[in-house]
Design a protein around this motif. Structure first.
Motif, PDB file in Angstrom:
ATOM      1  N   ILE A  35       2.795  -4.539  30.605  1.00  0.00           N
ATOM      2  CA  ILE A  35       4.071  -4.701  31.304  1.00  0.00           C
ATOM      3  C   ILE A  35       3.869  -4.332  32.762  1.00  0.00           C
ATOM      4  CG2 ILE A  35       6.387  -3.722  31.510  1.00  0.00           C
ATOM      5  CD1 ILE A  35       6.649  -3.796  28.598  1.00  0.00           C
ATOM      6  N   LYS A  36       4.181  -5.295  33.641  1.00  0.00           N
ATOM      7  CA  LYS A  36       3.979  -5.066  35.077  1.00  0.00           C
ATOM      8  C   LYS A  36       5.329  -5.124  35.784  1.00  0.00           C
ATOM      9  CE  LYS A  36       1.015  -8.319  34.504  1.00  0.00           C
ATOM     10  NZ  LYS A  36       0.191  -9.494  34.640  1.00  0.00           N
ATOM     11  N   PRO A  37       5.632  -4.134  36.607  1.00  0.00           N
ATOM     12  CA  PRO A  37       6.909  -4.194  37.330  1.00  0.00           C
ATOM     13  C   PRO A  37       6.875  -5.264  38.411  1.00  0.00           C
ATOM     14  CG  PRO A  37       5.685  -2.223  37.909  1.00  0.00           C
ATOM     15  CD  PRO A  37       4.916  -2.881  36.830  1.00  0.00           C
ATOM     16  N   ILE A  38       7.961  -5.992  38.527  1.00  0.00           N
ATOM     17  CA  ILE A  38       8.083  -6.988  39.595  1.00  0.00           C
ATOM     18  C   ILE A  38       8.861  -6.371  40.750  1.00  0.00           C
ATOM     19  CG2 ILE A  38       9.003  -9.249  40.215  1.00  0.00           C
ATOM     20  CD1 ILE A  38       8.627 -10.054  37.298  1.00  0.00           C
ATOM     21  N   ILE A  39       9.999  -5.754  40.412  1.00  0.00           N
ATOM     22  CA  ILE A  39      10.778  -5.042  41.424  1.00  0.00           C
ATOM     23  C   ILE A  39      10.855  -3.591  40.961  1.00  0.00           C
ATOM     24  CG2 ILE A  39      12.972  -4.914  42.647  1.00  0.00           C
ATOM     25  CD1 ILE A  39      13.428  -7.854  41.581  1.00  0.00           C
ATOM     26  N   ASP A  40      10.343  -2.667  41.775  1.00  0.00           N
ATOM     27  CA  ASP A  40      10.383  -1.260  41.390  1.00  0.00           C
ATOM     28  C   ASP A  40      11.787  -0.696  41.570  1.00  0.00           C
ATOM     29  OD1 ASP A  40       7.886  -0.298  40.432  1.00  0.00           O
ATOM     30  OD2 ASP A  40       7.037  -0.802  42.375  1.00  0.00           O
ATOM     31  N   LEU A  41      12.251  -0.014  40.526  1.00  0.00           N
ATOM     32  CA  LEU A  41      13.592   0.572  40.577  1.00  0.00           C
ATOM     33  C   LEU A  41      13.534   1.937  39.922  1.00  0.00           C
ATOM     34  CD1 LEU A  41      16.204  -2.157  39.560  1.00  0.00           C
ATOM     35  CD2 LEU A  41      16.058  -0.966  41.733  1.00  0.00           C
ATOM     36  N   GLN A  42      14.133   2.911  40.535  1.00  0.00           N
ATOM     37  CA  GLN A  42      14.223   4.245  39.939  1.00  0.00           C
ATOM     38  C   GLN A  42      15.684   4.660  39.960  1.00  0.00           C
ATOM     39  OE1 GLN A  42      11.622   6.461  38.976  1.00  0.00           O
ATOM     40  NE2 GLN A  42       9.979   5.006  39.368  1.00  0.00           N
ATOM     41  N   VAL A  43      16.224   4.992  38.797  1.00  0.00           N
ATOM     42  CA  VAL A  43      17.603   5.488  38.744  1.00  0.00           C
ATOM     43  C   VAL A  43      17.571   6.872  38.131  1.00  0.00           C
ATOM     44  CG1 VAL A  43      19.921   5.164  37.825  1.00  0.00           C
ATOM     45  CG2 VAL A  43      18.617   3.192  38.594  1.00  0.00           C
ATOM     46  N   GLY A  44      17.871   7.876  38.929  1.00  0.00           N
ATOM     47  CA  GLY A  44      17.904   9.255  38.446  1.00  0.00           C
ATOM     48  C   GLY A  44      16.590   9.684  37.815  1.00  0.00           C
ATOM     49  N   GLY A  45      15.473   9.299  38.436  1.00  0.00           N
ATOM     50  CA  GLY A  45      14.163   9.693  37.926  1.00  0.00           C
ATOM     51  C   GLY A  45      13.677   8.871  36.749  1.00  0.00           C
ATOM     52  N   ILE A  46      14.502   7.923  36.267  1.00  0.00           N
ATOM     53  CA  ILE A  46      14.083   7.074  35.149  1.00  0.00           C
ATOM     54  C   ILE A  46      13.633   5.729  35.704  1.00  0.00           C
ATOM     55  CG2 ILE A  46      14.804   5.983  33.000  1.00  0.00           C
ATOM     56  CD1 ILE A  46      16.993   8.207  32.895  1.00  0.00           C
ATOM     57  N   ASP A  47      12.486   5.281  35.202  1.00  0.00           N
ATOM     58  CA  ASP A  47      11.923   4.013  35.660  1.00  0.00           C
ATOM     59  C   ASP A  47      12.679   2.857  35.023  1.00  0.00           C
ATOM     60  OD1 ASP A  47      10.340   2.133  36.760  1.00  0.00           O
ATOM     61  OD2 ASP A  47       8.520   2.650  35.643  1.00  0.00           O
ATOM     62  N   VAL A  48      13.457   2.137  35.782  1.00  0.00           N
ATOM     63  CA  VAL A  48      14.170   0.972  35.241  1.00  0.00           C
ATOM     64  C   VAL A  48      13.739  -0.290  35.984  1.00  0.00           C
ATOM     65  CG1 VAL A  48      16.199   2.146  34.325  1.00  0.00           C
ATOM     66  CG2 VAL A  48      16.154   1.519  36.717  1.00  0.00           C
ATOM     67  N   SER A  49      12.452  -0.346  36.342  1.00  0.00           N
ATOM     68  CA  SER A  49      11.945  -1.486  37.104  1.00  0.00           C
ATOM     69  C   SER A  49      12.207  -2.795  36.380  1.00  0.00           C
ATOM     70  CB  SER A  49      10.435  -1.338  37.311  1.00  0.00           C
ATOM     71  OG  SER A  49      10.139  -0.112  37.908  1.00  0.00           O
ATOM     72  N   PHE A  50      12.423  -3.820  37.182  1.00  0.00           N
ATOM     73  CA  PHE A  50      12.548  -5.177  36.638  1.00  0.00           C
ATOM     74  C   PHE A  50      11.127  -5.676  36.408  1.00  0.00           C
ATOM     75  CE2 PHE A  50      13.265  -9.756  36.918  1.00  0.00           C
ATOM     76  CZ  PHE A  50      14.348  -9.872  36.081  1.00  0.00           C
ATOM     77  N   THR A  51      10.744  -5.796  35.118  1.00  0.00           N
ATOM     78  CA  THR A  51       9.354  -6.096  34.797  1.00  0.00           C
ATOM     79  C   THR A  51       9.166  -7.560  34.428  1.00  0.00           C
ATOM     80  OG1 THR A  51       9.736  -5.548  32.519  1.00  0.00           O
ATOM     81  CG2 THR A  51       9.011  -3.771  33.937  1.00  0.00           C
ATOM     82  N   ASN A  52       7.903  -7.912  34.154  1.00  0.00           N
ATOM     83  CA  ASN A  52       7.646  -9.283  33.686  1.00  0.00           C
ATOM     84  C   ASN A  52       8.329  -9.533  32.336  1.00  0.00           C
ATOM     85  OD1 ASN A  52       5.948  -7.470  32.470  1.00  0.00           O
ATOM     86  ND2 ASN A  52       4.120  -8.746  32.579  1.00  0.00           N
ATOM     87  N   SER A  53       8.426  -8.465  31.499  1.00  0.00           N
ATOM     88  CA  SER A  53       9.126  -8.603  30.221  1.00  0.00           C
ATOM     89  C   SER A  53      10.600  -8.908  30.453  1.00  0.00           C
ATOM     90  CB  SER A  53       8.953  -7.309  29.423  1.00  0.00           C
ATOM     91  OG  SER A  53       9.717  -7.331  28.273  1.00  0.00           O
TER      92      SER A  53
END
Lengths: 118, 247
Positions: free
Chosen positions: B10-28
């Motif tokens: 799983i590779k992130p396309i757009i990196d996103l962090q919300v409150g320390g949790i990784d919610v990146s928009f990934t290839n999945s």
């Protein structure tokens, strides 16, 4: 276009469709016979999964209960046995091509009824 | 040879962090969104003309609709009709995930049904939903199905745990089946593809054999993509039948 020159008679079409469906369900039975017409590989894979999953779930429940009650390792031993039994039951049921309903007795009864109907 | 497992990364396309949790928009996530967009576009555009005599696209959409509608009717009965939207969405989501995952899309190409957490999440929704429906319709009577009629009461100590484990193993076996089929298929495709490149790179002729094999396996994988979506949906229907009509 040809379709527009000949407007289909809907009532007649409906009648023909109904007759065709009735014929089909007479031939194939009301329920589609052979719910799982899988290939040999698929069937084998399914049996393996059914068995392993039963054991894993049993062991998992035992592990959880042990943590809860602090009775290591007894619950896990007990539920590993139950899990193996239910894994064997699942695999047997899948191999007999019974349905995937819960309750072995119910599945057995339904399979017998289906045999008698034939 | 390319690493056959790398395709599941799983590779992130757009990196996103919300409150320390990784919610990146990934290839999945991208493939899930594409599956929904492609399926919605296909199903809405194809029936746009609403003609009585369907064209090619409309026939395809109607084929899917009738396939699931008949599956529900045969396996659940008329009460199953109100669950049609859910079952149809589930079928389309799994089917498009499997099929789009077979397309060689650069960078973002990914099969989300080859990750067990995705299939397990879907199976868990089905399992919890079916259990809630069962209790809502039958109340505590629903628990009766864990003990067969007519069995001696003393055997309950053994039978009930076995039946409960058998019931609880459903979401796991449902998710493992889809995940294992998709993962195994994609690994085989990648390995055969590696053979084509390495053998064909040395001489043209030996590369043809794995290439022919790869073609055959790709066809098989398309069949498996369809079959596994079907199996996932029909098992959902059977579980639904259980919860609605207790025996």
């Amino acid at each position: 276009m040809a379709e527009q020159e000949l407007p289909p008679n809907l009532d007649e079409l409906e009648e023909r469709l109904r007759a065709a469906r009735a014929r089909e369900s007479e031939e194939n039975g009301p329920k589609s016979a052979g719910r799982h017409s899988l290939s040999g590989l698929g069937q084998g894979m399914r049996l393996a999964v059914e068995f392993v999953v039963g054991v894993v779930v049993g062991a998992g429940i035992g592990w959880g209960l042990d943590r809860w009650f602090g009775t290591q390792p007894w619950m896990m031993v007990l539920f590993l046995v139950f899990g193996t039994a239910s894994g064997v039951m699942n695999a047997y049921r899948a191999a007999r091509r019974m349905d995937d309903t819960v309750g072995f007795a119910a599945a057995q009864k339904r399979a017998d009824e289906a045999d008698r109907d034939k | 040879m390319a690493n056959p497992i790398e395709q599941f990364k799983i590779k992130p396309i757009i990196d996103l962090q919300v409150g320390g949790i990784d919610v990146s928009f990934t290839n999945s996530a991208f493939m899930m969104v594409s599956a929904v967009v492609v399926a919605t576009a296909f199903l809405t555009l194809s029936v746009r003309s609403r003609s009585l005599i369907p064209g090619r696209w409309q026939s395809m959409a109607e084929l899917f609709y009738e396939f699931i509608a008949n599956m529900l009717k045969d396996n659940v009965g008329s009460e199953g009709r109100k669950y049609f939207p859910f079952v149809f969405s589930l079928f389309i989501f799994v089917l498009f995930g499997n099929i789009l995952g077979l397309l060689p899309i650069p960078v973002v190409g990914f099969t989300y049904t080859s990750h067990i957490i995705v299939t397990f999440a879907m199976a868990a929704v089905v399992f919890i939903g079916v259990t809630v429906i069962g209790f809502a319709r039958h109340g505590l009577h629903f628990l009766r199905m864990f003990f067969p009629h007519g069995a001696p009461l003393a055997t309950a100590v053994v039978l009930i745990p076995i039946e409960v484990i058998s019931y609880l193993s459903r979401p796991l076996s449902l998710s493992v089946r889809l995940f294992a089929n998709m993962t195994a298929g994609h690994i085989i495709l990648k390995i055969l593809g590696g053979f084509v490149v390495t053998l064909g790179g040395m001489y043209i002729l030996p590369g043809i054999l794995p290439f022919a094999f790869l073609g055959a396996v790709t066809l098989l994988e398309i069949g498996i993509a369809l079959l596994q979506a079907y199996v996932f949906t029909i098992l959902t229907c059977i579980y639904l039948h259980d919860a609605i009509h207790m025996h």
